[in-house]
Design a protein around this motif. Sequence first.
Motif, PDB file in Angstrom:
ATOM      1  N   CYS A  80       2.151   0.808  42.808  1.00  0.00           N
ATOM      2  CA  CYS A  80       1.396   0.283  41.276  1.00  0.00           C
ATOM      3  C   CYS A  80      -0.428  -0.716  41.893  1.00  0.00           C
ATOM      4  O   CYS A  80      -1.023  -0.078  41.352  1.00  0.00           O
ATOM      5  N   ILE A  81      -0.520  -1.266  43.437  1.00  0.00           N
ATOM      6  CA  ILE A  81      -1.568  -1.861  43.628  1.00  0.00           C
ATOM      7  C   ILE A  81      -2.583  -0.505  44.078  1.00  0.00           C
ATOM      8  O   ILE A  81      -3.536  -1.053  43.603  1.00  0.00           O
ATOM      9  N   HIS A  83      -2.939   2.394  42.730  1.00  0.00           N
ATOM     10  CA  HIS A  83      -3.523   2.648  41.216  1.00  0.00           C
ATOM     11  C   HIS A  83      -4.287   1.795  40.068  1.00  0.00           C
ATOM     12  O   HIS A  83      -5.373   1.757  40.440  1.00  0.00           O
ATOM     13  N   TYR A  84      -4.297   0.941  40.139  1.00  0.00           N
ATOM     14  CA  TYR A  84      -4.513  -0.521  39.630  1.00  0.00           C
ATOM     15  C   TYR A  84      -6.181  -0.913  40.909  1.00  0.00           C
ATOM     16  O   TYR A  84      -6.839  -1.947  39.886  1.00  0.00           O
ATOM     17  N   THR A  87      -6.913  -6.247  41.466  1.00  0.00           N
ATOM     18  CA  THR A  87      -7.321  -6.889  40.470  1.00  0.00           C
ATOM     19  C   THR A  87      -6.650  -7.527  39.360  1.00  0.00           C
ATOM     20  O   THR A  87      -5.697  -6.877  39.044  1.00  0.00           O
ATOM     21  N   CYS A  88      -6.240  -8.283  39.030  1.00  0.00           N
ATOM     22  CA  CYS A  88      -5.562  -8.470  38.315  1.00  0.00           C
ATOM     23  C   CYS A  88      -6.075  -8.079  37.079  1.00  0.00           C
ATOM     24  O   CYS A  88      -7.158  -8.047  36.464  1.00  0.00           O
ATOM     25  N   GLN A  89      -5.573  -8.012  35.778  1.00  0.00           N
ATOM     26  CA  GLN A  89      -5.647  -6.490  34.782  1.00  0.00           C
ATOM     27  C   GLN A  89      -5.790  -7.096  33.520  1.00  0.00           C
ATOM     28  O   GLN A  89      -5.916  -7.106  32.633  1.00  0.00           O
ATOM     29  N   ILE A 127       3.256   2.709  38.329  1.00  0.00           N
ATOM     30  CA  ILE A 127       2.052   2.514  36.866  1.00  0.00           C
ATOM     31  C   ILE A 127       2.226   1.861  35.439  1.00  0.00           C
ATOM     32  O   ILE A 127       2.331   1.127  34.938  1.00  0.00           O
ATOM     33  N   ARG A 128       3.462   2.340  34.690  1.00  0.00           N
ATOM     34  CA  ARG A 128       3.691   2.206  33.584  1.00  0.00           C
ATOM     35  C   ARG A 128       4.775   0.823  33.846  1.00  0.00           C
ATOM     36  O   ARG A 128       4.639  -0.042  32.696  1.00  0.00           O
ATOM     37  N   VAL A 131       2.555  -4.168  37.060  1.00  0.00           N
ATOM     38  CA  VAL A 131       0.704  -4.440  36.816  1.00  0.00           C
ATOM     39  C   VAL A 131       0.647  -5.571  37.837  1.00  0.00           C
ATOM     40  O   VAL A 131       1.279  -6.530  37.768  1.00  0.00           O
TER      41      VAL A 131
END
Length: 166
Positions: A80-81, A83-84, A87-89, A127-128, A131
């Motif tokens: 997850c990290i 991919h994103y 950073t706070c989404q 990913i889905r 977050v």
Amino acid sequence: MASRLHKHPPKSSLTIGERGAWETTVTGVAGEFVIGVLPPSLVREPASNTAPQALALIEGALKTVELTLYERNAEARKLCIAHYGATCQACGLVYEDKYGPIGADLIHVHHVTPLSAIGEAYQVDPIRDLVPLCATCHHVVHRKSPPYSVAEIRAAIAAQSALSLE
């Protein structure tokens, strides 16, 4: 439900606000348990001449808590990290930008659908289903049940920002 005493009580991973729990007091008196309030026999009224600052505020007593923990997959968190990013989404906070090296790679990972709502083991999609959120946004997301969506938190931040500019 079976209860047992632990020589070294387990540590709770429940945080303030998680699953709506802000503060709960459980007391047992003469075999009766009360949640959220103290029995009248345990309530001490301060003397009328006692200033509120003079009341003793006690912390640190050991308490045994029985919990149900849902297993988390460390690899799913890493993916997850990856991919994103860390950073706070919801608000965009990057701990390293704010705190320097001591904040590097620090971020919470939020389950879009709480594990408690799923209620069973399942194959997580990093990913889905996950977050990254900063601690503050993660705390706010869990102010209600079911949790706020990341989009709702973003909208609340934007609305508050617009008010601040007026």
